[in-house]
Motif scaffolding. Structure first.
Motif, PDB file in Angstrom:
ATOM      1  N   SER A 189     100.978 -27.875 -22.918  1.00  0.00           N
ATOM      2  CA  SER A 189     101.576 -27.703 -21.594  1.00  0.00           C
ATOM      3  C   SER A 189     103.051 -28.102 -21.560  1.00  0.00           C
ATOM      4  CB  SER A 189     100.793 -28.493 -20.543  1.00  0.00           C
ATOM      5  OG  SER A 189     100.828 -29.887 -20.839  1.00  0.00           O
ATOM      6  N   ILE A 190     103.461 -28.967 -22.475  1.00  0.00           N
ATOM      7  CA  ILE A 190     104.871 -29.361 -22.487  1.00  0.00           C
ATOM      8  C   ILE A 190     105.775 -28.191 -22.869  1.00  0.00           C
ATOM      9  CG2 ILE A 190     105.037 -30.146 -24.891  1.00  0.00           C
ATOM     10  CD1 ILE A 190     106.755 -32.493 -23.816  1.00  0.00           C
ATOM     11  N   LEU A 191     105.192 -27.167 -23.507  1.00  0.00           N
ATOM     12  CA  LEU A 191     105.981 -25.977 -23.829  1.00  0.00           C
ATOM     13  C   LEU A 191     106.519 -25.314 -22.562  1.00  0.00           C
ATOM     14  CD1 LEU A 191     103.808 -24.302 -26.633  1.00  0.00           C
ATOM     15  CD2 LEU A 191     105.991 -25.490 -26.929  1.00  0.00           C
ATOM     16  N   VAL A 192     105.753 -25.392 -21.475  1.00  0.00           N
ATOM     17  CA  VAL A 192     106.203 -24.801 -20.212  1.00  0.00           C
ATOM     18  C   VAL A 192     107.455 -25.519 -19.721  1.00  0.00           C
ATOM     19  CG1 VAL A 192     105.574 -24.287 -17.828  1.00  0.00           C
ATOM     20  CG2 VAL A 192     103.844 -24.150 -19.636  1.00  0.00           C
ATOM     21  N   LEU A 193     107.439 -26.844 -19.762  1.00  0.00           N
ATOM     22  CA  LEU A 193     108.607 -27.624 -19.332  1.00  0.00           C
ATOM     23  C   LEU A 193     109.806 -27.337 -20.235  1.00  0.00           C
ATOM     24  CD1 LEU A 193     109.926 -29.746 -17.558  1.00  0.00           C
ATOM     25  CD2 LEU A 193     108.905 -31.527 -19.010  1.00  0.00           C
ATOM     26  N   ILE A 194     109.552 -27.242 -21.538  1.00  0.00           N
ATOM     27  CA  ILE A 194     110.650 -26.936 -22.464  1.00  0.00           C
ATOM     28  C   ILE A 194     111.240 -25.568 -22.151  1.00  0.00           C
ATOM     29  CG2 ILE A 194     111.253 -26.524 -24.879  1.00  0.00           C
ATOM     30  CD1 ILE A 194     109.085 -28.508 -25.682  1.00  0.00           C
ATOM     31  N   TYR A 195     110.377 -24.603 -21.852  1.00  0.00           N
ATOM     32  CA  TYR A 195     110.866 -23.255 -21.571  1.00  0.00           C
ATOM     33  C   TYR A 195     111.647 -23.202 -20.258  1.00  0.00           C
ATOM     34  CZ  TYR A 195     110.806 -18.194 -22.310  1.00  0.00           C
ATOM     35  OH  TYR A 195     111.156 -16.896 -22.551  1.00  0.00           O
ATOM     36  N   ILE A 196     111.205 -23.996 -19.271  1.00  0.00           N
ATOM     37  CA  ILE A 196     111.970 -24.093 -18.025  1.00  0.00           C
ATOM     38  C   ILE A 196     113.392 -24.558 -18.323  1.00  0.00           C
ATOM     39  CG2 ILE A 196     112.208 -25.402 -15.873  1.00  0.00           C
ATOM     40  CD1 ILE A 196     109.157 -25.405 -15.662  1.00  0.00           C
ATOM     41  N   LEU A 197     113.503 -25.624 -19.105  1.00  0.00           N
ATOM     42  CA  LEU A 197     114.826 -26.170 -19.413  1.00  0.00           C
ATOM     43  C   LEU A 197     115.613 -25.242 -20.338  1.00  0.00           C
ATOM     44  CD1 LEU A 197     113.850 -29.931 -19.838  1.00  0.00           C
ATOM     45  CD2 LEU A 197     114.985 -28.837 -17.899  1.00  0.00           C
ATOM     46  N   ASN A 198     114.900 -24.495 -21.188  1.00  0.00           N
ATOM     47  CA  ASN A 198     115.552 -23.508 -22.052  1.00  0.00           C
ATOM     48  C   ASN A 198     116.325 -22.498 -21.209  1.00  0.00           C
ATOM     49  OD1 ASN A 198     115.313 -20.655 -23.492  1.00  0.00           O
ATOM     50  ND2 ASN A 198     115.208 -22.190 -25.120  1.00  0.00           N
ATOM     51  N   TYR A 199     115.676 -22.015 -20.167  1.00  0.00           N
ATOM     52  CA  TYR A 199     116.320 -21.011 -19.316  1.00  0.00           C
ATOM     53  C   TYR A 199     117.268 -21.618 -18.296  1.00  0.00           C
ATOM     54  CZ  TYR A 199     114.987 -16.315 -20.552  1.00  0.00           C
ATOM     55  OH  TYR A 199     114.915 -15.107 -21.174  1.00  0.00           O
ATOM     56  N   VAL A 200     116.989 -22.824 -17.839  1.00  0.00           N
ATOM     57  CA  VAL A 200     117.923 -23.504 -16.934  1.00  0.00           C
ATOM     58  C   VAL A 200     119.266 -23.698 -17.631  1.00  0.00           C
ATOM     59  CG1 VAL A 200     118.422 -25.742 -15.874  1.00  0.00           C
ATOM     60  CG2 VAL A 200     116.242 -24.626 -15.430  1.00  0.00           C
ATOM     61  N   ASP A 201     119.223 -24.157 -18.889  1.00  0.00           N
ATOM     62  CA  ASP A 201     120.461 -24.360 -19.652  1.00  0.00           C
ATOM     63  C   ASP A 201     121.154 -23.033 -19.963  1.00  0.00           C
ATOM     64  OD1 ASP A 201     120.197 -27.113 -19.707  1.00  0.00           O
ATOM     65  OD2 ASP A 201     119.036 -27.110 -21.561  1.00  0.00           O
ATOM     66  N   ARG A 202     120.357 -21.963 -20.063  1.00  0.00           N
ATOM     67  CA  ARG A 202     120.920 -20.652 -20.392  1.00  0.00           C
ATOM     68  C   ARG A 202     121.550 -19.985 -19.171  1.00  0.00           C
ATOM     69  NH1 ARG A 202     116.874 -16.416 -23.177  1.00  0.00           N
ATOM     70  NH2 ARG A 202     116.376 -18.380 -24.245  1.00  0.00           N
ATOM     71  N   ASN A 203     120.922 -20.146 -18.010  1.00  0.00           N
ATOM     72  CA  ASN A 203     121.323 -19.385 -16.823  1.00  0.00           C
ATOM     73  C   ASN A 203     122.127 -20.170 -15.807  1.00  0.00           C
ATOM     74  OD1 ASN A 203     120.072 -17.127 -17.826  1.00  0.00           O
ATOM     75  ND2 ASN A 203     118.214 -17.348 -16.607  1.00  0.00           N
ATOM     76  N   ASN A 204     122.442 -21.438 -16.108  1.00  0.00           N
ATOM     77  CA  ASN A 204     123.166 -22.219 -15.104  1.00  0.00           C
ATOM     78  C   ASN A 204     124.568 -21.691 -14.835  1.00  0.00           C
ATOM     79  OD1 ASN A 204     124.158 -23.103 -17.563  1.00  0.00           O
ATOM     80  ND2 ASN A 204     123.268 -25.161 -17.392  1.00  0.00           N
ATOM     81  N   VAL A 205     125.122 -20.893 -15.753  1.00  0.00           N
ATOM     82  CA  VAL A 205     126.444 -20.314 -15.484  1.00  0.00           C
ATOM     83  C   VAL A 205     126.380 -19.354 -14.297  1.00  0.00           C
ATOM     84  CG1 VAL A 205     127.354 -20.548 -17.816  1.00  0.00           C
ATOM     85  CG2 VAL A 205     126.056 -18.512 -17.219  1.00  0.00           C
ATOM     86  N   GLY A 206     125.208 -18.720 -14.078  1.00  0.00           N
ATOM     87  CA  GLY A 206     125.072 -17.831 -12.930  1.00  0.00           C
ATOM     88  C   GLY A 206     125.194 -18.581 -11.623  1.00  0.00           C
ATOM     89  N   SER A 207     124.594 -19.786 -11.572  1.00  0.00           N
ATOM     90  CA  SER A 207     124.698 -20.607 -10.359  1.00  0.00           C
ATOM     91  C   SER A 207     126.098 -21.178 -10.195  1.00  0.00           C
ATOM     92  CB  SER A 207     123.678 -21.753 -10.423  1.00  0.00           C
ATOM     93  OG  SER A 207     122.357 -21.258 -10.491  1.00  0.00           O
ATOM     94  N   ALA A 208     126.752 -21.512 -11.305  1.00  0.00           N
ATOM     95  CA  ALA A 208     128.091 -22.110 -11.258  1.00  0.00           C
ATOM     96  C   ALA A 208     129.180 -21.077 -10.989  1.00  0.00           C
ATOM     97  CB  ALA A 208     128.378 -22.824 -12.583  1.00  0.00           C
ATOM     98  N   ARG A 209     128.853 -19.794 -11.129  1.00  0.00           N
ATOM     99  CA  ARG A 209     129.850 -18.723 -11.015  1.00  0.00           C
ATOM    100  C   ARG A 209     130.641 -18.791  -9.711  1.00  0.00           C
ATOM    101  NH1 ARG A 209     128.551 -12.179 -10.913  1.00  0.00           N
ATOM    102  NH2 ARG A 209     130.675 -11.468 -11.446  1.00  0.00           N
ATOM    103  N   SER A 210     129.934 -18.936  -8.610  1.00  0.00           N
ATOM    104  CA  SER A 210     130.599 -18.903  -7.308  1.00  0.00           C
ATOM    105  C   SER A 210     131.008 -20.279  -6.801  1.00  0.00           C
ATOM    106  CB  SER A 210     129.669 -18.246  -6.271  1.00  0.00           C
ATOM    107  OG  SER A 210     128.467 -18.992  -6.146  1.00  0.00           O
ATOM    108  N   ARG A 211     130.801 -21.306  -7.623  1.00  0.00           N
ATOM    109  CA  ARG A 211     131.103 -22.675  -7.179  1.00  0.00           C
ATOM    110  C   ARG A 211     132.201 -23.322  -8.004  1.00  0.00           C
ATOM    111  NH1 ARG A 211     126.987 -24.216  -3.647  1.00  0.00           N
ATOM    112  NH2 ARG A 211     128.444 -25.882  -3.087  1.00  0.00           N
ATOM    113  N   GLY A 212     133.110 -22.510  -8.538  1.00  0.00           N
ATOM    114  CA  GLY A 212     134.306 -23.068  -9.175  1.00  0.00           C
ATOM    115  C   GLY A 212     134.472 -22.762 -10.642  1.00  0.00           C
ATOM    116  N   LEU A 213     133.405 -22.340 -11.327  1.00  0.00           N
ATOM    117  CA  LEU A 213     133.509 -22.101 -12.770  1.00  0.00           C
ATOM    118  C   LEU A 213     134.511 -21.000 -13.097  1.00  0.00           C
ATOM    119  CD1 LEU A 213     130.808 -22.108 -15.459  1.00  0.00           C
ATOM    120  CD2 LEU A 213     132.095 -20.010 -15.189  1.00  0.00           C
TER     121      LEU A 213
END
Length: 487
Positions: free
Chosen positions: A53-77
């Motif tokens: 089950s920890i693989l699910v948490l790892i995969y969440i963070l895998n994509y959070v770290d990958r896609n956070n630029v999308g959230s940061a795009r409109s907030r100053g990045l």
């Protein structure tokens, strides 16, 4: 014969007469009888599911770290790094260049070492540190370098996790487990948006740093922490996991042997480490499957731009990020139910294309109207098309079962090649095509349509292989039904 006839598990009894002859024979004396085996198997699966089950948490963070630029795009990045539309798209796509390069060697190394409990968390800790370093970049060049190496290291996780699951679970179990794993990807879009809205809304100018920089610092640190925990939780392979009892280890290996009619490692491996690479590269089915997944990944490229698409609904930035979560929560529910039903019925194709057709309907709605309610409904339909991809990935392990060295490379090839869809997809959402993004949605429809056609051709080929297997059994006078490809 119908297709369902061929999708049964391996080694099922061929007739009632055959069952009657064996009903007085204990089929599992080494485990203390059938009931004792069932009890041991339940205990083994419970123990495995808990650790996996920890693989699910790892995969969440895998994509959070990958896609956070999308959230940061409109907030100053984009303003702080002086990025134009083309440079931002490059920032997204360059990650997948490193991701593709590392897929095959990573899974070959994982199969060779047999130590995913050390290898996967080590890679996770490194990508967490690289993600955090994105927060200190000051220009386009620095951001591109960190994104490239982030993809290079992140490449180890998903194909490695799929391969690890395929080493433990039978065909009747793997669809649901793949769905649960991939739900980590889908949940990451909801969880990442909620986490980003909190950090970006409350951390601006804390200690003199912009909020988007804190986004990378905090999410990277969280990834490193979880990686350290995962070392003590993740299992290795059945033959190398230390916390199994002798009975549990023998049962784990026997389950895999029964599932494919042949053992998973010693009975199928020949020719050394490179033999699996040769078998995978020379099998046209691998490349066909990879191209089908690649076409669908293009249609799922809205994922990285989901906050941008949500912004077309006309709400403020914080509400826009919060509106990202419900469609992906819905997608998780659909993926779970679809995969569970697919495992229960032992059918893949119609479960896959049903989800993708619903996604195409979502794209069409988004093209046809700017009505807020209708466009938000379309986002739900688009997001649930991930459910079809989840079943497709389960079908991948079912369609290339042995030997494990080939399966390891096959998973890497298909997952790596499919990421070319993310590279291309990064460039089909320019701001100049907004707010309607009709051209973008048209490309997505073309991608899904291509994937559906290729998947149907793949299914027809597997049907012909099943007929050939049945004919061979009849010619040899074999009564028991052997391995069949799932359809």
């Amino acid at each position: 014969m119908t297709s369902s006839h061929y999708s049964d598990s391996a080694s099922l009894p061929a007739s009632k007469e055959h069952v009657d002859q064996r009903e007085d024979i204990d089929p599992d004396p080494e485990f203390g009888g059938l009931e004792a085996r069932k009890k041991l198997e339940r205990k083994l699966l419970w123990k495995l599911d808990l650790r996996m089950s920890i693989l699910v948490l790892i995969y969440i963070l895998n994509y959070v770290d990958r896609n956070n630029v999308g959230s940061a795009r409109s907030r100053g990045l984009t303003a702080d790094l002086h990025l134009n539309d083309q440079q931002f798209a490059t920032l997204l796509s360059i990650l997948y260049v490193g991701y593709i390069i590392m897929q095959i060697p990573s899974n070959m190394f994982l199969n060779f070492t047999g130590k995913p409990s050390l290898y996967l968390p080590a890679c996770m800790a490194v990508w967490g540190m690289i993600s955090a370093l994105t927060g200190i970049t000051t220009n386009f060049t620095g951001a591109v370098i960190t994104r490239f190496f982030l993809g290079f290291i992140e490449a180890a996780f998903f194909p490695g996790a799929l391969f690890l699951i395929s080493k433990w679970y039978k065909r009747t179990e793997i669809g649901l487990r793949t769905a649960i794993l991939y739900c980590g990807n889908i949940i990451s879009n909801a969880f990442g948006a909620l986490l980003a809205s909190g950090i970006l809304g409350g951390m601006n100018n804390v200690l003199g740093h912009a909020a988007w920089r804190w986004l990378f610092y905090l999410e990277g640190a969280l990834t490193v922490f979880v990686a350290l925990c995962a070392i003590f939780i993740l299992p290795d392979f059945p033959s190398t996991t230390k916390w199994l009892s002798d009975d549990e280890r023998r049962l784990a290996l026997k389950r895999m042997e029964e599932d494919a009619g042949v053992g998973d490692q010693n009975e199928t491996e020949q020719g050394g480490l490179a033999h699996g690479l040769y078998l995978a590269v020379t099998d046209w089915k691998v490349w066909w499957f990879a191209m089908a997944v690649n076409a669908q990944v293009v249609s799922l490229s809205f994922n990285a731009y989901f906050p941008t698409l949500s912004a077309t609904l006309g709400y403020n930035p914080t509400v826009t990020l919060l509106l990202v979560a419900p469609p992906f929560i819905f997608a998780v529910i659909v993926a779970f139910c679809l995969s569970r039903h697919s495992d229960h019925t032992q059918e893949r194709f119609y479960h896959i294309i049903g989800s993708w057709i619903a996604g195409i309907i979502g794209f069409i709605i988004a093209i046809c109207t700017m009505n807020t309610a209708a466009r938000y409904v379309s986002l739900f339909l688009m997001a649930q098309s991930y459910a079809g991809l989840v079943v497709m990935l389960a079908w991948m392990n079912n369609s290339f079962p042995r030997p494990p060295s080939k399966r390891a490379v096959t998973v890497a090839i298909i997952n790596g090649f499919s990421q070319l869809g993310n590279v291309a997809g990064s460039y089909i959402w320019p701001l100049s095509w907004g707010p309607t993004y009709r051209y973008s949605y048209g490309i997505c429809i073309a991608g899904s349509g291509t994937a559906i056609i290729m998947t149907w051709i793949f299914k027809k080929h597997l049907e012909s292989l099943n007929k050939e297997l049945e004919r061979e059994e009849q010619e040899k006078g074999i009564k028991e039904k052997g391995f069949r490809y799932l359809l």
